[in-house]
Design a protein around this motif. Structure first.
Motif, PDB file in Angstrom:
ATOM      1  N   UNK A   1       0.834  -1.216   0.000  1.00 20.26           N
ATOM      2  CA  UNK A   1       0.000   0.000   0.000  1.00 20.26           C
ATOM      3  C   UNK A   1       0.866   1.263   0.000  1.00 20.26           C
ATOM      4  N   UNK A   2       0.423   2.273  -0.744  1.00 22.03           N
ATOM      5  CA  UNK A   2       1.158   3.544  -0.817  1.00 22.03           C
ATOM      6  C   UNK A   2       1.244   4.220   0.541  1.00 22.03           C
ATOM      7  N   UNK A   3       0.138   4.181   1.274  1.00 16.83           N
ATOM      8  CA  UNK A   3       0.088   4.786   2.595  1.00 16.83           C
ATOM      9  C   UNK A   3      -1.019   4.128   3.402  1.00 16.83           C
ATOM     10  N   UNK A   4      -1.230   4.608   4.603  1.00 14.68           N
ATOM     11  CA  UNK A   4      -2.202   3.989   5.498  1.00 14.68           C
ATOM     12  C   UNK A   4      -3.601   4.575   5.398  1.00 14.68           C
ATOM     13  N   UNK A   5      -3.776   5.586   4.550  1.00 18.54           N
ATOM     14  CA  UNK A   5      -5.081   6.227   4.439  1.00 18.54           C
ATOM     15  C   UNK A   5      -5.762   6.008   3.095  1.00 18.54           C
ATOM     16  N   UNK A   6      -5.087   5.442   2.135  1.00 23.82           N
ATOM     17  CA  UNK A   6      -5.705   5.301   0.815  1.00 23.82           C
ATOM     18  C   UNK A   6      -6.738   4.171   0.817  1.00 23.82           C
ATOM     19  N   UNK A   7      -7.743   4.351  -0.015  1.00 23.40           N
ATOM     20  CA  UNK A   7      -8.768   3.327  -0.174  1.00 23.40           C
ATOM     21  C   UNK A   7      -8.248   2.278  -1.149  1.00 23.40           C
ATOM     22  N   UNK A   8      -7.803   1.168  -0.618  1.00 22.36           N
ATOM     23  CA  UNK A   8      -7.317   0.088  -1.467  1.00 22.36           C
ATOM     24  C   UNK A   8      -8.467  -0.534  -2.240  1.00 22.36           C
ATOM     25  N   UNK A   9      -9.621  -0.584  -1.599  1.00 22.33           N
ATOM     26  CA  UNK A   9     -10.824  -1.157  -2.191  1.00 22.33           C
ATOM     27  C   UNK A   9     -11.988  -0.223  -1.895  1.00 22.33           C
ATOM     28  N   UNK A  10     -12.503   0.499  -2.888  1.00 20.46           N
ATOM     29  CA  UNK A  10     -13.605   1.430  -2.649  1.00 20.46           C
ATOM     30  C   UNK A  10     -14.960   0.743  -2.526  1.00 20.46           C
ATOM     31  N   UNK A  11     -14.962  -0.584  -2.612  1.00 14.37           N
ATOM     32  CA  UNK A  11     -16.192  -1.366  -2.544  1.00 14.37           C
ATOM     33  C   UNK A  11     -16.085  -2.338  -1.367  1.00 14.37           C
TER      34      UNK A  11
END
Length: 178
Positions: A81-91
């Motif tokens: 993961x790029x960072x700890x706040x990004x939405x890896x899965x928006x679903x």
């Protein structure tokens, strides 16, 4: 209880609690899952994504342990993961699929640990690229503690949305000695 037994208990607790959280979340409409609730990771979906991102980052670090745990080999196919706040899965449904896969991997990994593995140090870089070295057992305790902390946040967000997650105590999974 040996340290390895305790870690296996925590892996089972992780899997059990994640199933409870996701099943509770799936009772809500998508608009409620993505609603900005002014939480640290904004929404229920954001908090659950953070848990998955954090677990993935730590497990990829654990895969660098000198024991080269075979149970963690499938992580080679998973992007960091790029960072700890990004939405890896928006679903939520796709996030739940990945969560189930990762929770089984965590369970398999915990069952592969030996007491000797726990006494070594792990060299890794944090998310800012700063090198660190810590006792491996202490890092595993942190890993499970981090999960519990953020699942508590998700449980609170679900409660605020009107969904009861049910009992969440680890005590329910500790075998009785009577």
């Amino acid at each position: 209880m040996q340290r390895t037994e305790h870690l296996c208990l925590m892996a089972r607790y992780n899997q059990w609690m994640n199933a409870k959280l996701y099943h509770a979340a799936m009772t809500l409409p998508e608009a409620q899952i993505v609603l900005d609730r002014q939480a640290f990771f904004r929404s229920i979906l954001g908090t659950l994504n953070h848990l998955l991102a954090g677990d993935t980052i730590w497990l990829k670090r654990f895969a660098q342990h000198p024991a080269r745990f075979a149970a963690l080999a499938p992580l080679q196919q998973v992007a960091l993961p790029r960072d700890l706040k990004s939405l890896l899965f928006p679903n939520l449904n796709r996030l739940w699929q990945q969560r189930q896969w990762l929770d089984q991997l965590i369970l398999d990994f915990s069952q592969s640990l030996s007491e000797a593995d726990l006494d070594s140090s792990l060299h890794y870089a944090n998310t800012k690229g700063v090198a660190a070295e810590r006792n491996f057992h202490a890092l595993l305790v942190h890993f499970f503690n981090h999960q519990t902390h953020h699942r508590g946040q998700a449980s609170t967000l679900l409660t605020q949305a009107g969904v009861d997650v049910g009992d969440t105590d680890l005590l329910l999974l500790i075998p009785s000695e009577i």
